[in-house]
Design a protein around this motif. Structure first.
Motif, short mmCIF file in Angstrom:
data_model
loop_
_atom_site.label_atom_id
_atom_site.label_comp_id
_atom_site.label_asym_id
_atom_site.label_seq_id
_atom_site.Cartn_x
_atom_site.Cartn_y
_atom_site.Cartn_z
N GLU A 28 -34.92 39.79 -26.30
CA GLU A 28 -35.26 39.42 -24.93
C GLU A 28 -35.94 40.56 -24.16
OE1 GLU A 28 -30.85 40.60 -24.97
OE2 GLU A 28 -32.25 39.49 -26.24
N GLU A 29 -35.84 41.79 -24.68
CA GLU A 29 -36.50 42.94 -24.03
C GLU A 29 -37.77 43.36 -24.76
OE1 GLU A 29 -33.79 46.20 -23.60
OE2 GLU A 29 -32.16 44.94 -22.84
N THR A 30 -37.98 42.83 -25.96
CA THR A 30 -39.05 43.36 -26.82
C THR A 30 -40.44 43.10 -26.27
OG1 THR A 30 -37.66 43.17 -28.79
CG2 THR A 30 -40.03 43.30 -29.13
N ARG A 31 -40.68 41.89 -25.77
CA ARG A 31 -42.03 41.59 -25.29
C ARG A 31 -42.42 42.55 -24.16
NH1 ARG A 31 -43.92 39.32 -20.89
NH2 ARG A 31 -46.06 38.45 -20.88
N GLY A 32 -41.55 42.69 -23.15
CA GLY A 32 -41.87 43.54 -22.01
C GLY A 32 -42.00 45.00 -22.40
N THR A 33 -41.12 45.46 -23.26
CA THR A 33 -41.15 46.86 -23.67
C THR A 33 -42.40 47.15 -24.50
OG1 THR A 33 -38.74 46.92 -23.68
CG2 THR A 33 -39.85 48.64 -24.88
N THR A 34 -42.74 46.24 -25.40
CA THR A 34 -43.94 46.43 -26.23
C THR A 34 -45.19 46.37 -25.37
OG1 THR A 34 -42.78 45.47 -28.13
CG2 THR A 34 -45.17 45.61 -28.27
N LEU A 35 -45.22 45.48 -24.39
CA LEU A 35 -46.35 45.44 -23.46
C LEU A 35 -46.49 46.76 -22.72
CD1 LEU A 35 -46.32 41.88 -21.83
CD2 LEU A 35 -48.24 42.97 -23.01
N ALA A 36 -45.37 47.33 -22.29
CA ALA A 36 -45.42 48.63 -21.60
C ALA A 36 -46.00 49.71 -22.51
CB ALA A 36 -44.02 49.01 -21.12
N VAL A 61 -48.45 41.44 -28.28
CA VAL A 61 -49.82 41.77 -28.72
C VAL A 61 -50.80 40.75 -28.16
CG1 VAL A 61 -51.34 42.00 -30.73
CG2 VAL A 61 -49.05 43.03 -30.77
N ARG A 62 -50.43 39.48 -28.24
CA ARG A 62 -51.33 38.44 -27.71
C ARG A 62 -51.47 38.54 -26.19
NH1 ARG A 62 -48.56 35.58 -31.49
NH2 ARG A 62 -47.15 34.65 -29.95
N ASP A 63 -50.36 38.79 -25.50
CA ASP A 63 -50.38 38.81 -24.04
C ASP A 63 -51.02 40.08 -23.48
OD1 ASP A 63 -49.10 36.39 -24.19
OD2 ASP A 63 -47.13 37.15 -23.59
N SER A 64 -51.21 41.09 -24.32
CA SER A 64 -51.77 42.36 -23.86
C SER A 64 -53.25 42.24 -23.50
CB SER A 64 -51.61 43.43 -24.94
OG SER A 64 -52.48 43.16 -26.04
N GLY A 65 -53.90 41.21 -24.04
CA GLY A 65 -55.33 41.08 -23.83
C GLY A 65 -56.17 41.92 -24.77
N LEU A 66 -55.51 42.70 -25.62
CA LEU A 66 -56.23 43.51 -26.60
C LEU A 66 -56.65 42.65 -27.79
CD1 LEU A 66 -53.75 46.53 -26.62
CD2 LEU A 66 -56.07 46.56 -25.67
N ASP A 67 -57.73 43.03 -28.43
CA ASP A 67 -58.12 42.37 -29.67
C ASP A 67 -57.07 42.66 -30.73
OD1 ASP A 67 -60.43 41.42 -28.55
OD2 ASP A 67 -61.71 43.01 -29.35
N ARG A 68 -56.74 41.66 -31.52
CA ARG A 68 -55.77 41.87 -32.61
C ARG A 68 -56.20 43.01 -33.50
NH1 ARG A 68 -53.01 43.45 -35.71
NH2 ARG A 68 -51.78 42.48 -37.36
N ALA A 69 -57.50 43.15 -33.73
CA ALA A 69 -58.00 44.21 -34.62
C ALA A 69 -57.73 45.60 -34.08
CB ALA A 69 -59.49 44.03 -34.86
N ASP A 70 -57.44 45.71 -32.78
CA ASP A 70 -57.23 47.02 -32.17
C ASP A 70 -55.76 47.45 -32.15
OD1 ASP A 70 -59.93 47.26 -31.67
OD2 ASP A 70 -59.78 46.39 -29.66
N VAL A 71 -54.86 46.61 -32.65
CA VAL A 71 -53.44 46.94 -32.67
C VAL A 71 -52.94 46.91 -34.12
CG1 VAL A 71 -51.14 46.42 -31.78
CG2 VAL A 71 -53.16 45.90 -30.38
#
Length: 275
Positions: A28-36, A61-71
């Motif tokens: 439940e904390e992973t999405r927000g922490t990974t986005l940070a 990764v999807r919600d970050s707006g970054l290209d998948r290839a960049d992560v």
């Protein structure tokens, strides 16, 4: 944005040398922490099937707006996989959970030689690699004797070996074996779960450098050439752990920190751990 150095693996894949670890971060904390972490500049995220948070890493990764290839995203095979078929199915579940069509790196999490044929498991990893759905495959927590079994029984040399490394456990023998065979070392628990941060030597080096004990410890890892991924759920600490590229340790600092080795683990011994 700070450019993180990369390490070129034995199949020419480039991996960011500094990443973000998600071990023990609740789903439940992973999405927000990974986005940070992604917002702070990290472009390398490490998870595992046994962490139970792959889905949330994929969401971040999807919600970050970054290209998948960049992560660069790594996951690891569950210890419950005992056979080739188990491993292949488990990998499929990881891709489905994360919503990806590939992983950048997929690792065997523990050798567990008493519970399964590690060569059979590795041959499944080779199949995954040849399919193109993992850009690189490797292992975690493997000792030289475990690695030698794979080199004898397989055809693909592991790209990395992710092992516990920190100033109290420098793992020079395992790292040297990796270097000899073209296997990059990744360091988990790089701060010994915080135990090294109060060490007088590290605090003295940090004071001289005008940096925090965590920063000088992580810088020590980078200058040794290892790939490292600290873990934190605190935004300020996530940013602090990324701010490692505006200073360097001199040779005396490096030697002083390396001399702290006491062969002290924070996690299981791979020669005794049976999953």
């Amino acid at each position: 944005m700070t450019a993180v150095p990369t390490v070129t693996l034995n199949n020419a894949v480039r991996i960011p040398q500094l990443g973000f670890g998600t071990f023990q971060i609740p789903p439940e904390e992973t999405r927000g922490t990974t986005l940070a972490a992604l917002e702070a500049g990290y472009r390398h995220i490490d998870t595992a099937q046994m962490y139970g948070n792959e889905k949330e890493v994929g969401q971040a990764v999807r919600d970050s707006g970054l290209d998948r290839a960049d992560v660069f995203v790594t996951s690891k095979l569950t210890n419950e996989a005992r056979t080739r078929e188990d491993a292949l199915r488990a990998f499929d579940r990881s891709l489905e959970a994360m919503g990806f069509d590939h992983l950048d790196l997929f690792l065997v999490h523990w050798p567990l030689p008493a519970r399964r044929d590690v060569v059979e498991i590795w041959q499944a990893m080779e199949e995954i690699y040849r399919s193109g759905r993992a850009k690189a495959v490797g292992v975690s927590n493997f000792q030289p004797r475990h690695l030698s079994r794979l080199l004898e029984g397989g055809t693909v040399v592991p790209a990395v070996n992710q092992i516990e490394v920190h100033p109290y456990l420098t793992q020079d023998d395992v790292r040297a074996y990796g270097t000899e065979h073209g296997i990059a070392t990744e360091a988990w628990s790089p701060l010994a779960q915080g135990k090294v941060l109060d060490d007088p030597v590290i605090r003295r080096v940090a004071e001289r450098a005008g940096r925090t004990p965590a920063q000088v410890t992580l810088r020590w890892h980078l200058q040794r050439g290892d790939i490292v991924f600290p873990k934190s759920s605190t935004p300020a600490r996530i940013e602090e752990n990324f701010d490692l590229f505006g200073f360097a340790l001199d040779e005396a600092d490096m030697t002083e920190i390396s001399a702290l080795d006491r062969d002290e683990r924070t996690g299981p011994d791979p020669d005794r751990f049976d999953g």
